[in-house]
Design an enzyme around this catalytic site. Structure first.
Site, PDB file in Angstrom:
ATOM      1  N   LYS A 180      37.342  47.871  31.429  1.00  0.00           N
ATOM      2  CA  LYS A 180      38.390  48.636  32.127  1.00  0.00           C
ATOM      3  C   LYS A 180      39.102  49.600  31.184  1.00  0.00           C
ATOM      4  O   LYS A 180      39.477  50.711  31.587  1.00  0.00           O
ATOM      5  CB  LYS A 180      39.410  47.695  32.762  1.00  0.00           C
ATOM      6  CG  LYS A 180      40.157  46.846  31.751  1.00  0.00           C
ATOM      7  CD  LYS A 180      41.118  45.883  32.384  1.00  0.00           C
ATOM      8  CE  LYS A 180      41.775  45.007  31.320  1.00  0.00           C
ATOM      9  NZ  LYS A 180      40.818  44.137  30.605  1.00  0.00           N
ATOM     10  N   VAL A 234      37.425  45.978  37.335  1.00  0.00           N
ATOM     11  CA  VAL A 234      38.641  45.735  38.117  1.00  0.00           C
ATOM     12  C   VAL A 234      38.426  44.540  39.033  1.00  0.00           C
ATOM     13  O   VAL A 234      37.441  44.470  39.754  1.00  0.00           O
ATOM     14  CB  VAL A 234      39.017  46.967  38.975  1.00  0.00           C
ATOM     15  CG1 VAL A 234      40.274  46.685  39.800  1.00  0.00           C
ATOM     16  CG2 VAL A 234      39.229  48.193  38.101  1.00  0.00           C
ATOM     17  N   LYS A 263      43.683  49.326  35.352  1.00  0.00           N
ATOM     18  CA  LYS A 263      42.904  49.069  36.562  1.00  0.00           C
ATOM     19  C   LYS A 263      43.316  50.000  37.700  1.00  0.00           C
ATOM     20  O   LYS A 263      42.463  50.477  38.462  1.00  0.00           O
ATOM     21  CB  LYS A 263      43.053  47.605  36.962  1.00  0.00           C
ATOM     22  CG  LYS A 263      42.431  46.648  35.944  1.00  0.00           C
ATOM     23  CD  LYS A 263      42.789  45.199  36.228  1.00  0.00           C
ATOM     24  CE  LYS A 263      42.177  44.273  35.184  1.00  0.00           C
ATOM     25  NZ  LYS A 263      42.602  42.865  35.349  1.00  0.00           N
TER      26      LYS A 263
END
Length: 428
Positions: A105, A132, A205
């Site tokens: 991420k 995510v 995220k």
């Protein structure tokens, strides 16, 4: 059937899960893609380390370039983490025509547009579902499931550590410091929990989700971030009395082509589905103009949930490989980025004020709200046994952020207010 060969960068918790699934589900995978999928090489830090999974020692290497430069490898699966060196490995792999599946991420939030552009240039796939919400297939859903709709809001619990802490504080009346210590002992929180508790992990995220959902390149610095370290037992208690739960939410909104993205502790009405997401679980709520409200719930981390998303991406890459359509998923960020100003960002607010316990205080406070055209939904005033001043709780109607900032600035110089104890956005 010629096997598809995979180079695995990293054999930690998630990398181990990938090996387990690929080897344990080989028959199912072959039936889906039409050929074997083989873990050909694996990057480790120490080849002699004892592991809880059996793997051929000849496949292990401590040199990532042995995998990146191996001409027999078709797909790189990156689960090693890090940013700068990892970016270098991935860009070189793409330049050599290798497809990439990553759970990183941080990398995709910081350098996603560059990596996706390189992939398009070399007709390669880059898949990053596991970056995510662990095992929740939210990225593929945003790209494919909402391809015919226009997303107006994404709201999610995307960090399990903070959700665990807030759930324990709510359920047991414990302090933030005590629950954080327990979370560290259980392995839910890192020794240095800053990334989680200050909202940075969730912000990365939300950068990814909002970029995909709104089809524009949202940068990490576009996200307004506030963590949970200032959330008190008092805040949790008052929220519960008023019918709310406190959650660390990522909130991305789009209206008339303008967007806002934030991460912040938020009071969520207990009747809203996301308010009942507890422990280390994640949930993402998506609102589309056509479909209306949808919510996706599941394990946000862990060996096998995250590995499930990675292997699903791997299957998608191999299917594209068989069809000869790699690198044709298109660059999703085709819209110009337009960020909302503070006077365009609107929500309800909760305020907890410590004030002088004397006549006329409430009138002075409501006068300030009226001056900046912030209307009030409810006001509760009561003495506090732990506080020599009175406490006033205010919940506003929808108010723009600029007006609320002016209210709070005025409160700083108002002699009847001793302290603005808490300010939270209200949802649901």
């Amino acid at each position: 059937m010629k096997p598809v060969k995979v180079g695995l960068l990293g054999l930690g918790t998630v990398g181990t899960g990938v090996v387990r699934l690929v080897e344990g589900h080989q028959n199912d995978l072959q039936s889906q893609v039409g050929s074997p999928i083989v873990i050909e090489r694996v990057l480790v830090q120490n080849k002699s380390k004892l592991r809880n999974i059996s793997i051929d020692a000849s496949k292990l290497t401590e040199d990532p370039w042995e995998i990146v430069n191996d001409p027999t490898i078709d797909v790189i699966v990156e689960v090693m983490g890090g940013i700068n060196h990892t970016k270098e490995f991935i860009l070189e792999a793409l330049a050599q025509g290798k497809h990439v599946v990553t759970a990183n991420k941080d990398l995709m939030a910081m350098h996603g547009p560059e990596i996706l552009a390189k992939a398009k240039e070399h007709r390669c796939d880059v898949m990053y579902e596991a970056s995510v919400a662990g095992g929740i297939p939210i990225i593929r859903t945003l790209i494919e499931g909402f391809s015919s709709d226009r997303i107006t809001k994404i709201m999610g619990i995307v960090n399990g550590t903070t959700n665990y802490i807030l759930t324990k504080m709510s359920g047991e009346g414990a302090s933030y410091a005590d629950v954080l210590k327990e979370a560290q002992e259980l392995g839910y929180a890192e020794a240095d929990p800053t990334s989680d508790v200050e909202g940075l992990d969730a912000a990365r995220k939300m950068t990814i989700l909002s970029s995909i959902g709104f089809r524009t390149n949202v940068a990490l610095e576009d996200v307004t971030v506030q963590g949970i370290s200032s959330v008190s037992k008092e805040d949790i208690l008052y929220a519960s009395r008023l019918g709310y739960n406190v959650k660390l939410l990522g909130i991305a909104e789009s209206q008339d082509g303008q967007i806002s993205v934030s991460v912040q502790p938020t009071m969520v009405k207990q009747s809203h589905p996301i308010a009942s997401v507890n422990g280390v679980f994640n949930a993402v709520y998506v609102f589309g103009e056509a479909v209306g409200e949808t919510m996706f719930y599941g394990a946000g981390a862990g060996e096998l949930p995250t590995a499930t998303s990675i292997v699903a991406d791997l299957v998608a890459v191999v299917k594209n490989l068989k069809l000869g359509v790699n690198g044709q998923q298109g660059v999703t960020a085709y819209k110009e980025k337009k960020l909302k100003t503070d006077d365009q960002i609107s929500s309800k607010y909760f305020l907890l004020l410590h004030v002088e316990d004397r006549a006329g205080v409430l009138a002075r406070i409501t006068q300030v709200f009226a001056e900046f055209e912030v209307s009030l939904e409810s006001v509760l005033q009561q003495p506090s046994p732990s506080n020599p001043q009175a406490e006033i709780i205010v919940i506003t109607h929808d108010a723009n952020k600029a007006a609320m900032n002016k209210v709070l600035h005025t409160f700083e110089s108002l002699d009847v207010i001793r302290k603005v104890k808490s300010v939270y956005r209200v949802e649901g």
